[in-house]
Design a protein around this motif. Structure first.
Motif, PDB file in Angstrom:
ATOM      1  N   GLU A 120      22.410 -71.946  69.377  1.00  0.00           N
ATOM      2  CA  GLU A 120      21.048 -71.459  69.173  1.00  0.00           C
ATOM      3  C   GLU A 120      20.985 -70.486  67.991  1.00  0.00           C
ATOM      4  O   GLU A 120      20.010 -70.467  67.243  1.00  0.00           O
ATOM      5  N   GLU A 121      22.030 -69.680  67.832  1.00  0.00           N
ATOM      6  CA  GLU A 121      22.083 -68.767  66.696  1.00  0.00           C
ATOM      7  C   GLU A 121      22.207 -69.550  65.390  1.00  0.00           C
ATOM      8  O   GLU A 121      21.584 -69.195  64.376  1.00  0.00           O
ATOM      9  N   PHE A 122      22.988 -70.639  65.405  1.00  0.00           N
ATOM     10  CA  PHE A 122      23.106 -71.438  64.183  1.00  0.00           C
ATOM     11  C   PHE A 122      21.831 -72.234  63.910  1.00  0.00           C
ATOM     12  O   PHE A 122      21.504 -72.505  62.750  1.00  0.00           O
ATOM     13  N   PRO A 265      44.349 -77.536  58.790  1.00  0.00           N
ATOM     14  CA  PRO A 265      42.996 -77.548  59.374  1.00  0.00           C
ATOM     15  C   PRO A 265      41.964 -76.900  58.459  1.00  0.00           C
ATOM     16  O   PRO A 265      41.277 -75.943  58.844  1.00  0.00           O
ATOM     17  N   THR A 266      41.833 -77.427  57.262  1.00  0.00           N
ATOM     18  CA  THR A 266      41.003 -76.810  56.222  1.00  0.00           C
ATOM     19  C   THR A 266      39.575 -76.548  56.691  1.00  0.00           C
ATOM     20  O   THR A 266      39.027 -75.459  56.478  1.00  0.00           O
ATOM     21  N   HIS A 267      38.976 -77.537  57.329  1.00  0.00           N
ATOM     22  CA  HIS A 267      37.576 -77.400  57.746  1.00  0.00           C
ATOM     23  C   HIS A 267      37.400 -76.420  58.907  1.00  0.00           C
ATOM     24  O   HIS A 267      36.268 -76.036  59.219  1.00  0.00           O
ATOM     25  N   PHE A 268      38.495 -76.033  59.544  1.00  0.00           N
ATOM     26  CA  PHE A 268      38.422 -75.132  60.699  1.00  0.00           C
ATOM     27  C   PHE A 268      38.752 -73.683  60.340  1.00  0.00           C
ATOM     28  O   PHE A 268      38.624 -72.799  61.191  1.00  0.00           O
ATOM     29  N   LEU A 269      39.211 -73.441  59.104  1.00  0.00           N
ATOM     30  CA  LEU A 269      39.743 -72.118  58.770  1.00  0.00           C
ATOM     31  C   LEU A 269      38.724 -71.000  58.973  1.00  0.00           C
ATOM     32  O   LEU A 269      39.048 -69.951  59.533  1.00  0.00           O
ATOM     33  N   SER A 270      37.504 -71.186  58.527  1.00  0.00           N
ATOM     34  CA  SER A 270      36.505 -70.124  58.691  1.00  0.00           C
ATOM     35  C   SER A 270      36.182 -69.905  60.166  1.00  0.00           C
ATOM     36  O   SER A 270      35.891 -68.777  60.580  1.00  0.00           O
ATOM     37  N   PHE A 271      36.259 -70.966  60.976  1.00  0.00           N
ATOM     38  CA  PHE A 271      36.020 -70.831  62.412  1.00  0.00           C
ATOM     39  C   PHE A 271      37.165 -70.049  63.065  1.00  0.00           C
ATOM     40  O   PHE A 271      36.949 -69.221  63.945  1.00  0.00           O
ATOM     41  N   GLY A 274      36.782 -66.458  62.211  1.00  0.00           N
ATOM     42  CA  GLY A 274      35.564 -65.816  62.699  1.00  0.00           C
ATOM     43  C   GLY A 274      34.599 -65.423  61.603  1.00  0.00           C
ATOM     44  O   GLY A 274      33.819 -64.482  61.750  1.00  0.00           O
ATOM     45  N   ASP A 275      34.631 -66.157  60.495  1.00  0.00           N
ATOM     46  CA  ASP A 275      33.763 -65.842  59.364  1.00  0.00           C
ATOM     47  C   ASP A 275      33.084 -67.129  58.897  1.00  0.00           C
ATOM     48  O   ASP A 275      33.318 -67.627  57.795  1.00  0.00           O
ATOM     49  N   VAL A 276      32.217 -67.659  59.753  1.00  0.00           N
ATOM     50  CA  VAL A 276      31.625 -68.973  59.525  1.00  0.00           C
ATOM     51  C   VAL A 276      30.296 -68.839  58.796  1.00  0.00           C
ATOM     52  O   VAL A 276      29.394 -68.127  59.245  1.00  0.00           O
ATOM     53  N   THR A 277      30.168 -69.535  57.684  1.00  0.00           N
ATOM     54  CA  THR A 277      28.891 -69.581  56.977  1.00  0.00           C
ATOM     55  C   THR A 277      28.091 -70.785  57.481  1.00  0.00           C
ATOM     56  O   THR A 277      28.642 -71.711  58.114  1.00  0.00           O
ATOM     57  N   VAL A 278      26.804 -70.777  57.179  1.00  0.00           N
ATOM     58  CA  VAL A 278      25.956 -71.910  57.551  1.00  0.00           C
ATOM     59  C   VAL A 278      26.471 -73.186  56.890  1.00  0.00           C
ATOM     60  O   VAL A 278      26.484 -74.260  57.503  1.00  0.00           O
ATOM     61  N   ASP A 279      26.928 -73.069  55.661  1.00  0.00           N
ATOM     62  CA  ASP A 279      27.439 -74.248  54.950  1.00  0.00           C
ATOM     63  C   ASP A 279      28.703 -74.787  55.623  1.00  0.00           C
ATOM     64  O   ASP A 279      28.879 -76.006  55.750  1.00  0.00           O
ATOM     65  N   ASP A 280      29.591 -73.891  56.056  1.00  0.00           N
ATOM     66  CA  ASP A 280      30.792 -74.315  56.796  1.00  0.00           C
ATOM     67  C   ASP A 280      30.380 -75.099  58.040  1.00  0.00           C
ATOM     68  O   ASP A 280      30.974 -76.139  58.370  1.00  0.00           O
TER      69      ASP A 280
END
Length: 432
Positions: A120-122, A265-271, A274-280
């Motif tokens: 919901e936040e996203f 796990p390149t696509h998971f790194l920001s997750f 704990g620093d996930v952008t909307v684009d990620d």
């Protein structure tokens, strides 16, 4: 002409197995459907891992979002000219209904649980952030994205329009029950949507239903109850879900230990950080996740490799009913037995409860639960549904939970019968 008033030169329709046709006349709705963020929903399954139990359940959040929009569109048509309905709210509720699931991630529940996310936040961030959706909404007005987000977040001052997409009998629930029943092939998720829409009436604070339509609503409540226990809480789907959860957790553990992945796990790194952008978030969908699972089957780490192989090739865990009868000594003995045969109990002995799932039954009056369903009597008085219906009273508010232990039975069965660890496991899990 103002953008919000623009109509398509010719009505567009989507052929739909549930509603037959989904009608689009407003330019803004057509434009929103074409955005990158909305098209991404084609790559997010509506029912997560349920396709491993009901093979037809391959439908997407895209299908469902269009369906919710269509139901709300039909409700607004029926509300025209009625007291409490303000036609200037029509476009707002149509847009909110279309975009209400925009923030769902891949295999939503497991993904959110492991990475501490909130879809919901996203949804809000996609609507108010630097996105194609936001650019379109801002054509209506600078504050329009925030207003749409407030309807989805249930903070908008107009409670009536909130109830149309978020209540005990809303467009969201009605579409997913019918749609999920259709694609899973079950018969008990069906109810008379046409009748319910005909007897819905707007009031100051929420949508209510005429008493003459009570039996159609009873059918809806029963369908909802049966779908939860026969589809949404199905233990085989839960088995796939617990494996999925453990895959994500294993990746977190390995990254923290600086494990050298063959497929990083390149696509998971920001997750993971704990620093996930909307684009990620938008860039990660189920096709990407499944690619990693396929690749991780060849990893050196035996746990990650095994769990990914199990998920991609449907080698699911078996289960036994579990009623919290174990004490600490029992758990220690069972854990020790799993370790003795080379199985890490943190990944291969999993307790799962339906109380942890994001579904609910009809529970009138319970704190924190969506507004109950009210019937509108001929005198214009309102009465809560379960006080008028014996059928609904019989099942409403009844808390039921289902606890199971999941484990790889085939590994244990291959052990010789005189293996002491196997005997211990059989004693507690009671299988032959």
């Amino acid at each position: 002409m103002r953008y919000q008033d623009q109509q398509l030169a010719e009505e567009k329709v989507f052929k739909d197995p549930v509603h037959r046709y989904i009608h689009v006349r407003d330019q803004i709705i057509w434009d929103l459907i074409g955005t990158r963020e909305f098209q991404r929903l084609r790559r997010i399954k509506q029912l997560g891992t349920t396709f491993l139990t009901f093979h037809g359940a391959e439908h997407s959040r895209f299908n469902h979002s269009l369906g919710v929009y269509e139901i709300v569109r039909r409700i607004t048509e029926n509300f025209k000219g009625r007291e409490y309905w303000h036609e200037d709210k029509r476009l707002l509720v149509l847009v909110a209904s279309l975009l209400h699931d925009l923030g769902h991630g891949p295999y939503s529940h497991s993904f959110e649980k492991v990475f501490g996310l909130d879809h919901e936040e996203f949804t809000r961030q996609i609507i108010v952030g630097d996105t194609e959706v936001n650019q379109i909404l801002r054509k209506v007005g600078r504050g329009f994205p925030e207003e749409v987000a407030s309807v989805i977040e249930k903070t908008h001052p107009d409670k009536l329009i909130i109830s149309m997409i978020s209540s005990q009998i809303d467009a969201d629930r009605m579409d997913y029950l019918l749609r999920d029943a259709y694609f899973t092939g079950v018969s008990y998720g069906h109810f008379d949507l046409e009748r319910i829409l005909r007897v819905m009436r707007p009031t100051k604070d929420q949508v209510v239903v005429k008493t003459s339509g009570m039996h159609a609503v009873e059918d809806y409540i029963m369908s909802r109850y049966q779908m939860y226990w026969q589809v949404y809480f199905h233990p085989v789907s839960r088995s796939a879900e617990v494996i999925l959860t453990k895959i994500f957790k294993r990746v977190k553990v390995l990254c923290a230990a600086n494990y050298s992945f063959k497929q990083a796990p390149t696509h998971f790194l920001s997750f993971l950080e704990g620093d996930v952008t909307v684009d990620d978030y938008i860039n990660l969908d189920e096709t990407i996740v499944m690619y990693y699972f396929q690749m991780w089957r060849d990893e050196e780490d035996p746990i990650l490799s095994d769990l990914c192989d199990r998920f991609t090739n449907r080698k699911l865990f078996k289960f036994v009913d579990f009623h919290h009868a174990f004490d600490a000594k029992d758990w220690m003995e069972l854990y020790a037995a799993f370790k003795a045969i080379g199985l890490d109990p943190d990944y291969y002995l999993i307790e799962d409860s339906t109380s942890d799932l994001p579904y609910d039954f009809y529970r009138p009056g319970e704190e924190g639960v969506k507004l109950p369903i009210y019937l509108l009597k001929p005198t214009n008085d309102q009465i809560e549904l379960s006080r008028y219906s014996d059928i609904v009273e019989a099942i409403s508010g009844k808390k039921r939970s289902d606890h199971k232990l999941y484990y790889p039975r085939e590994i244990i069965e291959r052990l010789p019968d005189d293996n002491k660890a196997k005997q211990t496991i059989q004693k507690y899990l009671k299988f032959n």
